[in-house]
Write a protein that holds these residues in place. Structure first.
Motif, PDB file in Angstrom:
ATOM      1  N   SER A  74      18.063 -15.937 -10.570  1.00 54.12           N
ATOM      2  CA  SER A  74      18.046 -15.742  -9.119  1.00 54.12           C
ATOM      3  C   SER A  74      18.048 -14.255  -8.798  1.00 54.12           C
ATOM      4  N   ILE A  75      17.156 -13.845  -7.874  1.00 52.14           N
ATOM      5  CA  ILE A  75      17.080 -12.430  -7.524  1.00 52.14           C
ATOM      6  C   ILE A  75      17.122 -12.196  -6.010  1.00 52.14           C
ATOM      7  N   PHE A 125       0.825  -1.208   0.000  1.00 50.26           N
ATOM      8  CA  PHE A 125       0.000   0.000   0.000  1.00 50.26           C
ATOM      9  C   PHE A 125       0.861   1.262   0.000  1.00 50.26           C
ATOM     10  N   HIS A 126       2.010   1.208   0.658  1.00 50.87           N
ATOM     11  CA  HIS A 126       2.854   2.391   0.790  1.00 50.87           C
ATOM     12  C   HIS A 126       4.008   2.422  -0.209  1.00 50.87           C
ATOM     13  N   ALA A 127       4.128   1.414  -1.040  1.00 52.22           N
ATOM     14  CA  ALA A 127       5.247   1.352  -1.989  1.00 52.22           C
ATOM     15  C   ALA A 127       5.122   2.439  -3.048  1.00 52.22           C
ATOM     16  N   THR A 128       6.263   2.959  -3.476  1.00 47.99           N
ATOM     17  CA  THR A 128       6.294   4.009  -4.500  1.00 47.99           C
ATOM     18  C   THR A 128       7.267   3.695  -5.631  1.00 47.99           C
ATOM     19  N   GLY A 129       7.997   2.587  -5.545  1.00 47.96           N
ATOM     20  CA  GLY A 129       9.002   2.277  -6.555  1.00 47.96           C
ATOM     21  C   GLY A 129       8.408   1.849  -7.881  1.00 47.96           C
ATOM     22  N   ASP A 130       9.231   1.887  -8.922  1.00 48.46           N
ATOM     23  CA  ASP A 130       8.811   1.409 -10.244  1.00 48.46           C
ATOM     24  C   ASP A 130       8.765  -0.116 -10.272  1.00 48.46           C
ATOM     25  N   ILE A 131       9.723  -0.741  -9.596  1.00 41.10           N
ATOM     26  CA  ILE A 131       9.783  -2.198  -9.460  1.00 41.10           C
ATOM     27  C   ILE A 131       9.852  -2.517  -7.976  1.00 41.10           C
ATOM     28  N   LEU A 132       9.073  -3.502  -7.537  1.00 44.82           N
ATOM     29  CA  LEU A 132       9.016  -3.870  -6.131  1.00 44.82           C
ATOM     30  C   LEU A 132       9.492  -5.307  -5.967  1.00 44.82           C
ATOM     31  N   LEU A 133      10.333  -5.539  -4.984  1.00 43.40           N
ATOM     32  CA  LEU A 133      10.832  -6.880  -4.674  1.00 43.40           C
ATOM     33  C   LEU A 133      10.337  -7.283  -3.295  1.00 43.40           C
ATOM     34  N   LEU A 172      19.657  -6.986  -8.024  1.00 42.40           N
ATOM     35  CA  LEU A 172      18.921  -5.792  -8.432  1.00 42.40           C
ATOM     36  C   LEU A 172      19.107  -5.528  -9.922  1.00 42.40           C
ATOM     37  N   GLN A 173      20.307  -5.767 -10.409  1.00 44.42           N
ATOM     38  CA  GLN A 173      20.576  -5.601 -11.839  1.00 44.42           C
ATOM     39  C   GLN A 173      19.756  -6.591 -12.649  1.00 44.42           C
ATOM     40  N   ALA A 174      19.652  -7.836 -12.181  1.00 41.78           N
ATOM     41  CA  ALA A 174      18.866  -8.845 -12.890  1.00 41.78           C
ATOM     42  C   ALA A 174      17.391  -8.473 -12.927  1.00 41.78           C
ATOM     43  N   ILE A 175      16.870  -7.944 -11.814  1.00 37.09           N
ATOM     44  CA  ILE A 175      15.463  -7.538 -11.767  1.00 37.09           C
ATOM     45  C   ILE A 175      15.188  -6.434 -12.780  1.00 37.09           C
ATOM     46  N   ARG A 176      16.066  -5.440 -12.821  1.00 32.19           N
ATOM     47  CA  ARG A 176      15.866  -4.337 -13.765  1.00 32.19           C
ATOM     48  C   ARG A 176      15.893  -4.837 -15.207  1.00 32.19           C
ATOM     49  N   HIS A 177      16.816  -5.734 -15.505  1.00 37.11           N
ATOM     50  CA  HIS A 177      16.907  -6.265 -16.868  1.00 37.11           C
ATOM     51  C   HIS A 177      15.646  -7.035 -17.242  1.00 37.11           C
ATOM     52  N   ILE A 178      15.091  -7.798 -16.304  1.00 34.93           N
ATOM     53  CA  ILE A 178      13.872  -8.565 -16.590  1.00 34.93           C
ATOM     54  C   ILE A 178      12.741  -7.636 -17.026  1.00 34.93           C
ATOM     55  N   PHE A 179      12.524  -6.560 -16.281  1.00 32.47           N
ATOM     56  CA  PHE A 179      11.408  -5.676 -16.597  1.00 32.47           C
ATOM     57  C   PHE A 179      11.706  -4.757 -17.778  1.00 32.47           C
ATOM     58  N   GLN A 180      12.968  -4.428 -17.979  1.00 34.43           N
ATOM     59  CA  GLN A 180      13.317  -3.653 -19.162  1.00 34.43           C
ATOM     60  C   GLN A 180      13.114  -4.473 -20.436  1.00 34.43           C
ATOM     61  N   ASP A 181      13.459  -5.750 -20.375  1.00 38.24           N
ATOM     62  CA  ASP A 181      13.332  -6.619 -21.546  1.00 38.24           C
ATOM     63  C   ASP A 181      11.922  -7.153 -21.737  1.00 38.24           C
ATOM     64  N   ASN A 182      11.092  -7.059 -20.681  1.00 41.38           N
ATOM     65  CA  ASN A 182       9.727  -7.599 -20.743  1.00 41.38           C
ATOM     66  C   ASN A 182       8.758  -6.559 -20.190  1.00 41.38           C
ATOM     67  N   CYS A 201      10.744 -15.494  -9.966  1.00 43.44           N
ATOM     68  CA  CYS A 201      12.119 -15.890 -10.271  1.00 43.44           C
ATOM     69  C   CYS A 201      12.608 -16.928  -9.265  1.00 43.44           C
ATOM     70  N   GLN A 202      13.905 -17.048  -9.142  1.00 40.08           N
ATOM     71  CA  GLN A 202      14.502 -18.053  -8.275  1.00 40.08           C
ATOM     72  C   GLN A 202      15.129 -17.406  -7.041  1.00 40.08           C
TER      73      GLN A 202
END
Length: 277
Positions: free
Chosen positions: A194-195, A74-82, A95-105, A113-114
Motif C-alpha cells: 500500500s502506498i 510534464f512539469h515533474a522533476t522528481g526521481d520517483i513520481l506518485l 513514501l518509504q515503501a515507494i523508495r524501497h520498491i524502486f531501490q530494490d527494483n 501498488c495498492q
C-alpha cells in the motif's frame, strides 16, 4: 532520491490540498496541478500553500483529469513520481515503501501498488503476489490510485479522451495509459504494498448505473483489442453481468457507442502537455 507527489485538483478541490500536505521532509516534494473552469476559483488558493518551498503550484484552465495529469507529468522533476488526487492521503510510511520498491527494483519504470481507505483498510481486493504487466491475472483491473513511476521516454501522456470531466468517457485513462506504456517497452510491475489512502470510490465500480462508465468500457477494449475484439468482449461482458432486460440493452448500446467513438475520434497530440499562458 526525491519523491515527488503529483496532486491533481479541480475547482473547489484546491481547498482540500492543505489537509493532505505533510510537514516538509527531506527529499519529498509536492507538485499541485490546479485545474479550473472559472477565474474566480483562483481566489481559493491558500496563501500558506504558495509560501512553502517544497510545494510547486501549477495552474491549468479547462477540464478533464487526463489533461490535468499530463500537465503534472510534464512539469515533474522528481526521481520517483506518485500519482494522487485531492481526496488522497500519503503517510511517511507510504513514501518509504515507494523508495524501497524502486531501490530494490531499479529496472522498473512503473510500479502499480495498492491503495487503502482512510481508516487503513484495503481499498478493494488485491492480488497477494507480484507480477509483471503481461502476467496480469484475468479479471484484475488497474487503478490510478497506487501508481508510482520514474520518468523516461517510455512513459506516454494520458489520452485526454478518457477520464473524469472528459466529454464522453468517464474513466479508463489509467488502463489505456498502462497499455500504451507497455507498448512503449516500459517495465511495469505490480507490488502488493500500500502506498496511498483515499476517500474516493473507483469510477469503474459504477458500470451498472453510469452511461459514461459503460462507454468507457467499450472504448478501452477498442484501444486494446480493436473494434471486433471489443465487440466480442462487450457481448460476453453483458451476458455475464448482473444486468438484464432493458438495462442490459442500454449498457450494451453505451459500450458500442464507446467503440464507435474511438473509431471516429482522433487521438490527441500525446506530447501536448504544456502549461497554458
Amino acid at each position: 532520491m526525491i519523491c515527488e507527489i503529483l496532486v491533481c485538483t479541480y475547482n473547489e478541490g484546491i481547498n482540500r490540498i492543505q489537509e493532505m500536505l505533510l510537514p516538509p521532509m527531506k527529499d519529498t516534494h509536492w507538485l499541485i496541478s490546479f485545474q479550473y473552469t472559472d477565474i474566480s476559483y483562483l481566489d481559493c488558493v491558500p496563501r500558506h500553500m504558495t509560501e512553502r518551498t517544497d510545494v510547486t503550484l501549477l495552474f491549468l484552465e479547462g477540464s478533464g483529469l487526463s489533461a490535468n495529469r499530463n500537465n503534472a507529468l510534464f512539469h515533474a522533476t522528481g526521481d520517483i513520481l506518485l500519482l494522487a488526487d485531492d481526496d488522497c492521503r500519503i503517510l511517511p510510511t507510504h513514501l518509504q515503501a515507494i523508495r524501497h520498491i524502486f531501490q530494490d527494483n531499479p529496472s522498473v519504470d512503473i510500479a502499480c501498488c495498492q491503495a487503502e481507505t482512510i481508516d487503513g483498510q484495503p481499498f478493494r481486493q488485491y492480488p497477494v503476489h507480484e507480477f509483471n504487466y503481461n502476467e496480469t491475472p484475468r479479471g484484475y483491473w488497474y487503478c490510478s490510485m497506487g501508481i508510482a513511476l520514474k520518468m523516461s521516454n517510455r512513459i506516454p501522456a494520458f489520452d485526454t479522451r478518457f477520464g473524469i470531466n472528459s466529454p464522453c468517457l468517464a474513466c479508463g485513462e489509467e488502463e489505456v495509459w498502462l497499455y500504451q506504456a507497455h507498448k512503449n517497452k516500459a517495465a511495469i510491475r505490480y507490488f502488493p504494498k500500500s502506498i496511498i489512502r483515499t476517500r474516493s470510490v473507483s469510477t469503474g465500480n459504477l458500470f451498472d448505473t453510469h452511461t459514461k462508465v459503460q462507454r468507457s468500457k467499450g472504448a478501452v477494449l477498442t484501444i486494446m483489442h480493436g473494434p471486433l475484439g471489443a465487440l466480442a468482449r462487450c457481448t460476453k461482458y453483458i451476458f455475464c453481468s448482473r444486468l438484464s432486460g432493458w438495462k442490459a440493452f442500454e449498457a450494451f448500446c453505451a459500450m458500442i457507442y464507446g467503440i464507435i467513438y474511438i473509431m471516429v475520434s482522433h487521438e490527441p497530440n500525446r506530447t501536448n502537455c504544456t502549461l497554458p499562458q
